[in-house]
Design an enzyme around this catalytic site. Structure first.
Site, PDB file in Angstrom:
ATOM      1  CB  THR A  26      -0.984  -0.005   1.186  1.00  0.00           C
ATOM      2  OG1 THR A  26      -1.851   1.128   1.082  1.00  0.00           O
ATOM      3  CG2 THR A  26      -0.292   0.000   2.526  1.00  0.00           C
ATOM      4  CG  ASN A 153     -14.584   6.786  -2.101  1.00  0.00           C
ATOM      5  OD1 ASN A 153     -14.796   5.630  -1.749  1.00  0.00           O
ATOM      6  ND2 ASN A 153     -15.556   7.613  -2.435  1.00  0.00           N
ATOM      7  CE  LYS A 162     -19.885  -1.387   1.720  1.00  0.00           C
ATOM      8  NZ  LYS A 162     -21.218  -1.074   1.194  1.00  0.00           N
ATOM      9  CE  LYS A 176     -11.970  -6.860  -1.663  1.00  0.00           C
ATOM     10  NZ  LYS A 176     -10.755  -5.975  -1.691  1.00  0.00           N
ATOM     11  CB  SER A 178     -10.141  -0.577  -1.575  1.00  0.00           C
ATOM     12  OG  SER A 178      -9.233  -0.321  -2.628  1.00  0.00           O
ATOM     13  N   GLY A 230     -17.499   0.472  -8.351  1.00  0.00           N
ATOM     14  CA  GLY A 230     -17.946   0.818  -9.693  1.00  0.00           C
ATOM     15  C   GLY A 230     -19.114  -0.031 -10.155  1.00  0.00           C
ATOM     16  CD  GLU A 252     -22.537   4.543  -2.874  1.00  0.00           C
ATOM     17  OE1 GLU A 252     -22.890   5.292  -3.816  1.00  0.00           O
ATOM     18  OE2 GLU A 252     -21.380   4.497  -2.450  1.00  0.00           O
ATOM     19  CB  CYS A 286     -19.811   7.684  -5.100  1.00  0.00           C
ATOM     20  SG  CYS A 286     -20.536   7.766  -3.455  1.00  0.00           S
ATOM     21  CD  GLU A 464     -23.750   1.337   2.148  1.00  0.00           C
ATOM     22  OE1 GLU A 464     -23.152   0.387   2.681  1.00  0.00           O
ATOM     23  OE2 GLU A 464     -23.183   2.221   1.482  1.00  0.00           O
TER      24      GLU A 464
END
Length: 490
Positions: A26, A153, A162, A176, A178, A230, A252, A286, A464
């Protein structure tokens, strides 16, 4: 040399070694520094996490509602105590300015957890009378084990959006994050354990969506997938979730949201909204209002006010308290955004500002793209049709209200929309005609815990936040009780 030690998986209330032996890196997008090597989960690790979640969920669901509520509320307190520490880590991993992560990312995530912690005791069924000797009652029961798949993001905020309703309803979650921004989700797992959430109720698996995400989506013991990302990936996740075991899904997804500025609008307010709706978080939101519709009579004045505000943007080192605009999240994403900018130039959109990578001095080591404004855009341009997810505003001119609404709705997306006007009747009339799940009047971008968030069309499925989301992490069991005689036909 990485800044942090190698990051492990979080399963069963503790860090464990991935069985794959594989890792990925990362990267700090502000300077290209390797932050950490992160272990890549294998299919065997997914199975371990699922079994841990199955056992943990039984313990969690057996607790009283008040017990679960208190534990989640304790996690809220820890999040707020560690706000600055988590914000600093989020800034390193995402490139967001520290001023932003300190005031938004952890704060708003903790608000959502606090909201659902308070609602835990309110999860209840109902009683339905049938006749004097019989009635029906319903129970709202947890789904069991659910999976969350996050985007890059808003890493910790999405993990909380979530996990909060999932855990409040008595479920266990495997999350999980990103691959691009995995670090703060692991810290959230630590916080849940410290607060008293039973082992296995919140597990974190790091790795790719193609592997770990797919294995979670296919797993027969996982009852629901909540995905942020996406649209094209969301369609694959939804198809896999359905074909494997008819899982429930919340999606989403992408957006290309319209902001309509009517002729009577306060142009200073409209320009403030447009700049925030395109350049906050370097445009990586988004719900961004990337298609800005301005009445022809106001175009020149509006453009001047936008440019004036762009000059106030303080692009800089995300660690600097004065910075309010950082790099994009990764170098590959930067190349994608630059490709869209070149497309806008090639298709003859008029460039008002920006339009290039920023490479001066230390910025050359980072994934910086200048705030970019195109005008005289057409509806058929690639920069107008496709989600860019970067600091690129497209200004489009219209002549009347019906035209603006029609063109605003001419998209496969339907995540967000907004209007700026001083005419209350026009505001509501326009909003009622816009095909979007999240709408704003004379403002933009706020998504409080109480507000259901989600899209129309190809921007998503389900919601959500808000009360409605809690219901979608439970299932209803109907029970009929007969107090009188049973009449058989045989």
């Amino acid at each position: 040399m990485a800044r942090f030690e190698e990051q492990k998986l979080y399963i069963g209330g503790r860090y464990v070694e991935a069985s794959s032996g594989a890792t990925f890196e990362t990267i700090n997008p502000a300077n290209g520094e390797v932050l950490a090597k992160v272990q890549r989960a294998s299919r065997e690790d997914v199975e371990r996490a699922v079994q841990s979640a199955v056992e943990g969920q039984k313990v969690w669901a057996a607790m009283t509602a008040m017990q679960r509520s208190r534990i989640l509320r304790r996690a809220v307190d820890i999040l707020r105590e560690r706000n600055d520490e988590l914000a600093a880590l989020e800034t390193l991993d995402t490139g967001k300015p520290l001023a932003e992560t300190r005031s938004v990312d952890i704060v708003t995530g903790a608000d959502v957890l606090e909201y659902y912690a308070g609602l835990v005791p309110a999860i209840e069924g109902e009683q339905i009378p049938l006749r004097e000797t019989s009635f029906v009652y319903t129970r709202r029961e947890p789904l069991g084990v659910v999976a969350g798949i996050g985007a890059w993001n808003y890493p910790v905020q999405i993990a909380l959006w979530k996990s909060a309703p999932a855990l409040a309803a008595g479920n266990a979650m495997i999350f999980k994050p990103s691959e691009v921004t995995p670090l703060t989700a692991l810290k959230l797992a630590e916080i849940y354990t410290e607060a008293g959430v039973p082992d296995g109720v919140f597990n974190v698996l790091t790795g790719s969506g193609r592997e770990v995400g797919q294995w979670l989506t296919e797993h027969p013991l996982i009852e629901k997938i909540s995905f942020t990302g996406g649209t094209s990936t969301g369609k694959k996740v939804m198809a896999s979730a359905s074909s494997s075991s008819l899982k429930e899904v919340t999606m989403e997804l992408g957006g290309k949201s319209p902001l309509i500025i009517f002729p009577d609008a306060d142009l200073d307010r409209a320009a403030d909204i447009a700049v925030m709706a395109n350049f906050f978080s370097s445009g990586q939101v988004c719900t961004n209002g990337t298609r800005v519709f301005i009445h022809r009579s106001q175009q020149a004045r509006f453009e001047a006010k936008v440019l004036e505000r762009v000059q106030r943007i303080r692009l800089g080192d995300p660690q600097d308290e004065n910075t309010n605009f950082g790099p994009l999240v990764s170098f590959p994403h930067m190349e994608s955004v630059l490709g869209y900018i070149e497309s806008g130039k090639a298709q003859k959109a008029r460039l008002l500002c920006g339009g290039e990578r920023v490479t001066d001095g230390a910025f050359g080591k980072g994934a910086y793209v200048a705030p970019t404004v195109f005008t005289d855009c057409r509806d058929d341009m690639t920069i107008v049709r496709e989600e860019i997810f970067g600091p690129v505003m497209s200004i489009l001119v219209y002549d009347d209200e019906d035209e603006a609404i029609r063109r605003a709705n001419d998209t496969e997306y339907g995540l967000a929309a907004g209007v700026v006007t001083q005419d209350l009747a026009r505001a509501h009339r326009a909003i009622h005609r816009l095909e979007a799940g999240i709408c704003w009047i004379n403002t933009w971008g706020e998504s409080p815990a109480e507000m259901p968030v989600g899209g129309y069309k190809q921007s998503g499925v389900g919601r959500e936040n808000g009360l409605t989301t809690l219901a979608h992490y439970t299932r209803i069991k109907s029970v009929q009780v007969e107090l009188g005689d049973y009449a058989s036909v045989f």
